[in-house]
Design an enzyme around this catalytic site. Structure first.
Site, mmCIF file in Angstrom:
data_model
loop_
_atom_site.group_PDB
_atom_site.id
_atom_site.type_symbol
_atom_site.label_atom_id
_atom_site.label_comp_id
_atom_site.label_asym_id
_atom_site.label_seq_id
_atom_site.Cartn_x
_atom_site.Cartn_y
_atom_site.Cartn_z
ATOM 1 N N LEU A 54 0.868 -1.171 0.000
ATOM 2 C CA LEU A 54 0.000 0.000 0.000
ATOM 3 C C LEU A 54 0.904 1.221 0.000
ATOM 4 O O LEU A 54 1.967 1.216 0.637
ATOM 5 C CB LEU A 54 -0.906 0.032 1.241
ATOM 6 C CG LEU A 54 -1.932 -1.087 1.409
ATOM 7 C CD1 LEU A 54 -2.654 -0.930 2.741
ATOM 8 C CD2 LEU A 54 -2.939 -1.106 0.258
ATOM 9 N N ASP A 55 0.497 2.275 -0.703
ATOM 10 C CA ASP A 55 1.252 3.525 -0.666
ATOM 11 C C ASP A 55 1.401 3.992 0.780
ATOM 12 O O ASP A 55 0.563 3.691 1.643
ATOM 13 C CB ASP A 55 0.550 4.611 -1.478
ATOM 14 C CG ASP A 55 0.639 4.388 -2.978
ATOM 15 O OD1 ASP A 55 1.453 3.543 -3.407
ATOM 16 O OD2 ASP A 55 -0.105 5.063 -3.714
ATOM 17 N N THR A 56 2.426 4.768 1.043
ATOM 18 C CA THR A 56 2.685 5.270 2.392
ATOM 19 C C THR A 56 1.453 5.962 2.978
ATOM 20 O O THR A 56 1.086 5.739 4.133
ATOM 21 C CB THR A 56 3.869 6.250 2.382
ATOM 22 O OG1 THR A 56 5.055 5.542 1.973
ATOM 23 C CG2 THR A 56 4.097 6.859 3.759
ATOM 24 N N THR A 58 -1.691 5.550 2.177
ATOM 25 C CA THR A 58 -2.900 4.722 2.192
ATOM 26 C C THR A 58 -3.015 3.954 3.495
ATOM 27 O O THR A 58 -2.076 3.285 3.925
ATOM 28 C CB THR A 58 -2.903 3.742 1.007
ATOM 29 O OG1 THR A 58 -2.784 4.477 -0.208
ATOM 30 C CG2 THR A 58 -4.188 2.936 0.977
#
Length: 240
Positions: A54-56, A58
């Site tokens: 997951l993106d930072t 998110t």
């Protein structure tokens, strides 16, 4: 920081990843999920391993495997598109329509001014997202919307580009795909939340987890959908 456990059994964990915590250690150093491996062993000798990323910014459901055999099986499930996922997103504006499917190929580009980012490109990798509008608030240039995405594919920045190019508005707080590069429009992060995940398993119950509605979504003026978090469904196998 205590990491919330949403699902646990002998081969899998699903955690509620906090917004702002990267899965991998940044090149510049700093906190990341690896700092919490001891906490997440939960009596096992080896730490769990992330199955996906997951993106930072998110928050929400992140699947971890508790042994190498499970990691291999879960990786194959992702590759074969046998994992169901749902995301909640705050749109910086109102979408074009009430729901539907976005199918748009994506490709990576890079420039000295803006760094790397994903763009819609005919020769890119195909990306498919289903979406529905849950809520609209505001007026003028302060309109916001709550969207539920159900992605079929898992391309880098897929939902962020699909929001901008497919729905006509970026995610609130997105510093890359927002209206002006680097502006967060009053949000503390890119407002994307991994609401739920489901993974089917032979001989075992499905892995099913849902994450609570984020508090910063409430502070942005959005309300939790009626009925609370909704578990995603397993994808249907392709014919043939």
């Amino acid at each position: 920081m205590t990491i919330e456990i949403l699902f646990e059994d002998g081969e899998a964990l699903v955690i509620n990843k906090p917004a702002g915590l990267p899965v991998d250690r940044p090149r510049r150093g700093g906190p990341c999920l690896a700092d919490h491996w001891e906490q997440l062993k939960l009596g096992f000798q080896r730490p769990p391993m992330p199955v996906h990323r997951l993106d930072t910014d998110t928050s929400g459901c992140l699947l971890l495997a508790r042994n190498p055999k499970a990691l291999k099986r879960f990786n194959k499930a992702f590759e074969d598109r046998l994992v169901g996922k749902s995301y909640l997103a705050v749109l910086d504006g109102h979408p074009n329509g009430e729901g539907g499917t976005i199918e748009m190929a994506l490709s990576k580009i890079s420039s000295a001014e803006k760094g790397w980012r994903m763009i819609a490109a005919k020769k890119g990798k195909n990306a498919i997202s289903h979406w529905e509008l849950l809520q609209k608030i505001g007026e003028g240039d302060r309109t916001r919307s709550l969207i539920r995405f159900r992605p079929e594919t898992g391309r880098t920045h897929q939902l962020r580009v699909h929001a901008l190019k497919g729905l006509g508005a970026p995610l609130l707080g997105d510093p890359v795909y927002g209206p002006v590069h680097g502006q967060n429009r009053g949000a503390g992060r890119t407002m994307l939340h991994a609401e739920g995940i489901i993974v089917g398993r032979e001989g075992r119950p499905d892995i099913v987890a849902v994450a609570p509605f984020p508090e910063d979504f409430v502070r942005a003026g959005l309300s939790e959908p009626e009925g609370g978090p909704v578990p995603p469904t397993l994808p249907q196998p392709a014919d043939g």
